[in-house]
Motif scaffolding. Structure first.
Motif, short mmCIF file in Angstrom:
data_model
loop_
_atom_site.label_atom_id
_atom_site.label_comp_id
_atom_site.label_asym_id
_atom_site.label_seq_id
_atom_site.Cartn_x
_atom_site.Cartn_y
_atom_site.Cartn_z
N VAL A 1 25.64 56.56 -15.35
CA VAL A 1 24.65 57.19 -14.50
C VAL A 1 24.62 58.71 -14.66
CG1 VAL A 1 24.79 55.36 -12.78
CG2 VAL A 1 26.13 57.41 -12.44
N HIS A 2 25.59 59.27 -15.34
CA HIS A 2 25.64 60.73 -15.44
C HIS A 2 24.46 61.23 -16.28
CE1 HIS A 2 27.31 64.76 -15.79
NE2 HIS A 2 28.14 64.40 -14.83
N PRO A 3 23.73 62.23 -15.78
CA PRO A 3 22.57 62.75 -16.51
C PRO A 3 22.93 63.16 -17.94
CG PRO A 3 22.66 63.67 -14.33
CD PRO A 3 23.95 62.93 -14.53
N GLY A 4 22.11 62.71 -18.86
CA GLY A 4 22.30 63.06 -20.27
C GLY A 4 23.27 62.18 -21.02
N CYS A 5 24.02 61.34 -20.33
CA CYS A 5 24.99 60.48 -21.01
C CYS A 5 24.26 59.31 -21.67
CB CYS A 5 26.03 59.95 -20.02
SG CYS A 5 27.34 59.00 -20.83
N THR A 6 24.61 59.05 -22.92
CA THR A 6 23.96 57.97 -23.67
C THR A 6 24.93 56.83 -23.98
OG1 THR A 6 24.39 59.10 -25.76
CG2 THR A 6 22.25 59.54 -24.68
N ALA A 7 26.12 56.85 -23.39
CA ALA A 7 27.09 55.79 -23.65
C ALA A 7 26.53 54.44 -23.17
CB ALA A 7 28.40 56.08 -22.93
N PRO A 8 26.68 53.40 -23.98
CA PRO A 8 26.19 52.08 -23.55
C PRO A 8 27.06 51.53 -22.41
CG PRO A 8 27.28 51.93 -25.69
CD PRO A 8 27.23 53.38 -25.33
N ALA A 9 26.50 50.63 -21.66
CA ALA A 9 27.21 50.03 -20.52
C ALA A 9 28.54 49.43 -20.95
CB ALA A 9 26.33 48.98 -19.85
N ALA A 10 28.60 48.84 -22.13
CA ALA A 10 29.83 48.20 -22.61
C ALA A 10 30.97 49.20 -22.78
CB ALA A 10 29.58 47.47 -23.93
N TRP A 11 30.66 50.48 -22.91
CA TRP A 11 31.68 51.51 -23.07
C TRP A 11 31.99 52.21 -21.75
CZ3 TRP A 11 29.71 54.59 -27.95
CH2 TRP A 11 29.69 53.73 -29.05
N SER A 12 31.44 51.70 -20.67
CA SER A 12 31.54 52.37 -19.37
C SER A 12 32.55 51.70 -18.46
CB SER A 12 30.17 52.38 -18.69
OG SER A 12 29.24 53.07 -19.49
N GLN A 13 32.91 52.43 -17.40
CA GLN A 13 33.83 51.95 -16.39
C GLN A 13 33.11 51.90 -15.05
OE1 GLN A 13 36.70 55.09 -16.66
NE2 GLN A 13 37.62 54.30 -18.53
N THR A 14 33.53 50.97 -14.20
CA THR A 14 32.93 50.86 -12.88
C THR A 14 33.57 51.90 -11.96
OG1 THR A 14 32.65 48.50 -13.25
CG2 THR A 14 32.44 49.27 -10.99
N HIS A 15 32.73 52.59 -11.21
CA HIS A 15 33.21 53.60 -10.26
C HIS A 15 32.70 53.26 -8.86
CE1 HIS A 15 34.12 57.53 -8.53
NE2 HIS A 15 32.89 57.57 -8.07
N HIS A 16 33.60 53.26 -7.87
CA HIS A 16 33.21 53.08 -6.48
C HIS A 16 32.70 54.42 -5.97
CE1 HIS A 16 35.92 49.60 -6.78
NE2 HIS A 16 35.32 49.13 -5.70
N VAL A 17 31.46 54.47 -5.50
CA VAL A 17 30.90 55.72 -4.96
C VAL A 17 31.70 56.12 -3.72
CG1 VAL A 17 28.86 56.82 -3.99
CG2 VAL A 17 28.64 55.31 -5.98
N LYS A 18 31.87 55.20 -2.79
CA LYS A 18 32.81 55.41 -1.69
C LYS A 18 34.07 54.66 -2.09
CE LYS A 18 33.76 54.89 3.20
NZ LYS A 18 33.34 54.35 4.49
N HIS A 19 35.15 55.39 -2.32
CA HIS A 19 36.38 54.83 -2.86
C HIS A 19 36.84 53.62 -2.05
CE1 HIS A 19 40.54 54.59 -4.28
NE2 HIS A 19 40.11 55.28 -5.33
N TRP A 20 37.30 52.60 -2.74
CA TRP A 20 37.74 51.37 -2.07
C TRP A 20 38.88 51.64 -1.09
CZ3 TRP A 20 42.77 49.99 -2.78
CH2 TRP A 20 43.43 50.53 -3.88
N ALA A 21 39.74 52.62 -1.39
CA ALA A 21 40.85 52.95 -0.48
C ALA A 21 40.35 53.57 0.82
CB ALA A 21 41.83 53.90 -1.17
N ASP A 22 39.11 54.08 0.80
CA ASP A 22 38.50 54.65 2.00
C ASP A 22 37.56 53.66 2.67
OD1 ASP A 22 39.81 57.11 1.60
OD2 ASP A 22 38.23 57.79 0.25
N GLY A 23 37.67 52.40 2.31
CA GLY A 23 36.84 51.36 2.92
C GLY A 23 35.56 51.05 2.17
N GLY A 24 35.39 51.63 0.98
CA GLY A 24 34.19 51.36 0.20
C GLY A 24 34.21 49.95 -0.37
N PRO A 25 33.12 49.22 -0.20
CA PRO A 25 33.09 47.84 -0.69
C PRO A 25 32.95 47.76 -2.20
CG PRO A 25 30.95 48.44 0.17
CD PRO A 25 31.86 49.61 0.44
#
Length: 84
Positions: A1-25
């Motif tokens: 999702v970072h602007p300008g990044c062209t990495a394919p989804a297969a090379w990406s990592q999942t990021h919790h917008v609200k961190h799971w340790a802070d209750g993010g689902p």
């Protein structure tokens, strides 16, 4: 999702917008894909991610953009779909 990044989804990592340790689902409305470099930047250089109308936007730290204008990656925009 970072602007300008062209990495394919297969090379990406999942990021919790609200961190799971802070209750993010672990659900699609709280997850985004980031390449390794941008994942590190979000965690270590004060970048933030927010959703606008369900579309992830990246907010740079003040040192990069004093107005902290939200930005999004438009690489996968498709005609006829909302562009946020």
């Amino acid at each position: 999702v970072h602007p300008g990044c062209t990495a394919p989804a297969a090379w990406s990592q999942t990021h919790h917008v609200k961190h799971w340790a802070d209750g993010g689902p672990t659900s699609l409305d709280n997850l985004v894909l980031l390449c390794h470099k941008h994942h590190w930047i979000v965690h270590h250089e004060s970048w933030q991610i927010t959703f606008r109308k369900g579309i992830p936007h990246v907010i740079p730290p003040p040192i990069v953009d004093p107005s902290q204008e939200p930005r999004r990656n438009t690489m996968h925009d498709q005609p006829g779909l909302p562009s946020g």
